[in-house]
Scaffold this motif. Structure first.
Motif, PDB file in Angstrom:
ATOM      1  N   UNK A 182      14.835  56.386 -57.137  1.00 26.43           N
ATOM      2  CA  UNK A 182      16.130  55.817 -56.763  1.00 26.43           C
ATOM      3  C   UNK A 182      17.220  56.879 -56.811  1.00 26.43           C
ATOM      4  N   UNK A 183      17.080  57.825 -57.738  1.00 24.40           N
ATOM      5  CA  UNK A 183      18.049  58.920 -57.823  1.00 24.40           C
ATOM      6  C   UNK A 183      17.965  59.816 -56.592  1.00 24.40           C
ATOM      7  N   UNK A 184      16.752  60.116 -56.155  1.00 28.83           N
ATOM      8  CA  UNK A 184      16.565  60.929 -54.953  1.00 28.83           C
ATOM      9  C   UNK A 184      17.078  60.196 -53.717  1.00 28.83           C
ATOM     10  N   UNK A 185      16.827  58.897 -53.659  1.00 27.95           N
ATOM     11  CA  UNK A 185      17.296  58.105 -52.514  1.00 27.95           C
ATOM     12  C   UNK A 185      18.824  58.132 -52.437  1.00 27.95           C
ATOM     13  N   UNK A 186      19.480  57.889 -53.570  1.00 26.16           N
ATOM     14  CA  UNK A 186      20.942  57.873 -53.579  1.00 26.16           C
ATOM     15  C   UNK A 186      21.517  59.225 -53.182  1.00 26.16           C
ATOM     16  N   UNK A 187      20.907  60.295 -53.658  1.00 29.97           N
ATOM     17  CA  UNK A 187      21.372  61.636 -53.293  1.00 29.97           C
ATOM     18  C   UNK A 187      21.305  61.843 -51.784  1.00 29.97           C
ATOM     19  N   UNK A 188      20.262  61.315 -51.155  1.00 31.85           N
ATOM     20  CA  UNK A 188      20.122  61.471 -49.707  1.00 31.85           C
ATOM     21  C   UNK A 188      21.114  60.581 -48.951  1.00 31.85           C
ATOM     22  N   UNK A 189      21.423  59.413 -49.501  1.00 30.52           N
ATOM     23  CA  UNK A 189      22.430  58.552 -48.875  1.00 30.52           C
ATOM     24  C   UNK A 189      23.776  59.273 -48.823  1.00 30.52           C
ATOM     25  N   UNK A 190      24.111  59.965 -49.898  1.00 30.28           N
ATOM     26  CA  UNK A 190      25.397  60.675 -49.961  1.00 30.28           C
ATOM     27  C   UNK A 190      25.542  61.671 -48.815  1.00 30.28           C
ATOM     28  N   UNK A 191      24.455  62.348 -48.472  1.00 34.11           N
ATOM     29  CA  UNK A 191      24.519  63.374 -47.429  1.00 34.11           C
ATOM     30  C   UNK A 191      24.012  62.897 -46.071  1.00 34.11           C
ATOM     31  N   UNK A 192      23.724  61.617 -45.933  1.00 36.01           N
ATOM     32  CA  UNK A 192      23.315  61.094 -44.635  1.00 36.01           C
ATOM     33  C   UNK A 192      21.857  61.253 -44.314  1.00 36.01           C
ATOM     34  N   UNK A 193      21.030  61.594 -45.308  1.00 42.92           N
ATOM     35  CA  UNK A 193      19.595  61.714 -45.065  1.00 42.92           C
ATOM     36  C   UNK A 193      18.877  60.373 -45.085  1.00 42.92           C
ATOM     37  N   UNK A 194      19.478  59.388 -45.736  1.00 37.59           N
ATOM     38  CA  UNK A 194      18.951  58.022 -45.778  1.00 37.59           C
ATOM     39  C   UNK A 194      20.081  57.068 -45.437  1.00 37.59           C
ATOM     40  N   UNK A 195      19.727  55.876 -44.962  1.00 31.30           N
ATOM     41  CA  UNK A 195      20.746  54.868 -44.684  1.00 31.30           C
ATOM     42  C   UNK A 195      20.873  53.927 -45.873  1.00 31.30           C
ATOM     43  N   UNK A 196      22.014  53.279 -45.951  1.00 30.36           N
ATOM     44  CA  UNK A 196      22.238  52.244 -46.958  1.00 30.36           C
ATOM     45  C   UNK A 196      22.902  51.064 -46.264  1.00 30.36           C
ATOM     46  N   UNK A 197      22.304  49.893 -46.391  1.00 34.54           N
ATOM     47  CA  UNK A 197      22.881  48.714 -45.737  1.00 34.54           C
ATOM     48  C   UNK A 197      22.873  47.477 -46.628  1.00 34.54           C
ATOM     49  N   UNK A 198      22.610  47.663 -47.913  1.00 34.87           N
ATOM     50  CA  UNK A 198      22.559  46.524 -48.833  1.00 34.87           C
ATOM     51  C   UNK A 198      23.966  46.011 -49.144  1.00 34.87           C
ATOM     52  N   UNK A 199      24.051  44.724 -49.448  1.00 30.65           N
ATOM     53  CA  UNK A 199      25.314  44.080 -49.821  1.00 30.65           C
ATOM     54  C   UNK A 199      25.146  43.411 -51.180  1.00 30.65           C
ATOM     55  N   UNK A 200      26.251  43.259 -51.883  1.00 32.31           N
ATOM     56  CA  UNK A 200      26.198  42.564 -53.165  1.00 32.31           C
ATOM     57  C   UNK A 200      25.754  41.123 -52.958  1.00 32.31           C
ATOM     58  N   UNK A 201      24.859  40.650 -53.788  1.00 30.78           N
ATOM     59  CA  UNK A 201      24.386  39.266 -53.658  1.00 30.78           C
ATOM     60  C   UNK A 201      25.028  38.343 -54.688  1.00 30.78           C
ATOM     61  N   UNK A 202      26.052  38.848 -55.368  1.00 34.17           N
ATOM     62  CA  UNK A 202      26.744  38.038 -56.363  1.00 34.17           C
ATOM     63  C   UNK A 202      28.165  38.549 -56.546  1.00 34.17           C
ATOM     64  N   UNK A 203      29.021  37.702 -57.070  1.00 34.64           N
ATOM     65  CA  UNK A 203      30.365  38.133 -57.417  1.00 34.64           C
ATOM     66  C   UNK A 203      30.306  38.891 -58.740  1.00 34.64           C
ATOM     67  N   UNK A 204      30.865  40.093 -58.725  1.00 27.29           N
ATOM     68  CA  UNK A 204      30.876  40.910 -59.935  1.00 27.29           C
ATOM     69  C   UNK A 204      32.263  40.927 -60.565  1.00 27.29           C
ATOM     70  N   UNK A 205      33.271  40.999 -59.713  1.00 25.74           N
ATOM     71  CA  UNK A 205      34.665  41.005 -60.170  1.00 25.74           C
ATOM     72  C   UNK A 205      35.529  40.553 -59.004  1.00 25.74           C
ATOM     73  N   UNK A 206      36.822  40.556 -59.216  1.00 24.86           N
ATOM     74  CA  UNK A 206      37.739  40.184 -58.130  1.00 24.86           C
ATOM     75  C   UNK A 206      37.610  41.155 -56.962  1.00 24.86           C
ATOM     76  N   UNK A 207      37.373  42.411 -57.277  1.00 19.36           N
ATOM     77  CA  UNK A 207      37.267  43.441 -56.234  1.00 19.36           C
ATOM     78  C   UNK A 207      35.888  43.462 -55.595  1.00 19.36           C
TER      79      UNK A 207
END
Length: 211
Positions: A104-129
């Motif tokens: 998961x750490x490697x995946x996130x690092x690649x998302x930052x630089x555009x090597x992987x895509x990210x399209x997940x959405x929050x499935x619950x309310x966490x805070x007002x924001x």
């Protein structure tokens, strides 16, 4: 130009994260616990690795508050999404992964630089924001670093590359080389061999550029 520092606040997988980042850009790896005053003065972009545990510590939150004022800050978060509530104050990009592991750490690092895509959405309310459905979709703009198996190639078939390059060096065809194998937009082999010159002892790296 952009000078990047990667700050670990408590992840056990920071080496995997930083190693993947280094495939895309030159970075400085630092740890919040041993960070000295002024260490970040020469950096304009800071990638901060946080976990649900590290966000429970005031020093982590205060550190983020301090540096988001005058630097580009990117948060790479891992663990329970409920910890996002501690980041309601931040306006910087956040990439959050519910899993805390090397992959998961490697995946996130690649998302930052555009090597992987990210399209997940929050499935619950966490805070007002951070409410259910919040999230962004990123696009792939760079090569992905993957394994041969992931693109249907037997890793054993790539072993011959070592022999070919080492034989070329013995024949004095080249003192060093960098071999990059890409299939379907995925880097499945990237390795440096030898030195820059026959007489020198400067090792070749995967970041070297030849002309």
């Amino acid at each position: 130009g952009r000078k990047i520092a990667s700050i670990n606040t408590g992840s056990n997988y920071h080496l995997a994260f930083d190693n993947m980042l280094s495939h895309y850009a030159k970075i400085k790896s630092l740890n919040l616990a041993t960070l000295k005053p002024g260490s970040l003065s020469g950096y304009n972009t800071i990638i901060i690795q946080v976990t649900e545990e590290s966000l429970s510590r005031p020093e982590t939150v205060n550190f983020i508050r301090q540096f988001q004022k005058d630097k580009e800050v990117i948060i790479a978060g891992f663990g329970s999404v409920e910890s996002l509530s501690r980041l309601d104050f931040i306006n910087s990009p956040i990439i959050w992964n519910a899993q805390l592991s090397a992959s998961s750490s490697e995946h996130t690092a690649q998302v930052i630089f555009g090597g992987e895509i990210s399209d997940a959405k929050l499935n619950q309310n966490v805070s007002v924001k951070y409410i259910a459905g919040a999230g962004y979709t990123t696009v792939k703009t760079r090569l992905t670093y993957s394994s041969p198996d992931a693109v249907g190639i037997d890793p054993a078939k790539l072993d011959r590359i070592d022999y070919i390059v080492e034989d070329a060096s013995k024949q004095r065809a080249t003192p060093g080389a960098v071999v990059l194998v890409v299939k379907d937009g995925n880097v499945i082999f990237n390795k440096a061999y030898g030195t820059h010159t026959y007489q020198g002892n400067t090792p070749t790296t995967t970041r070297d550029i030849f002309d």
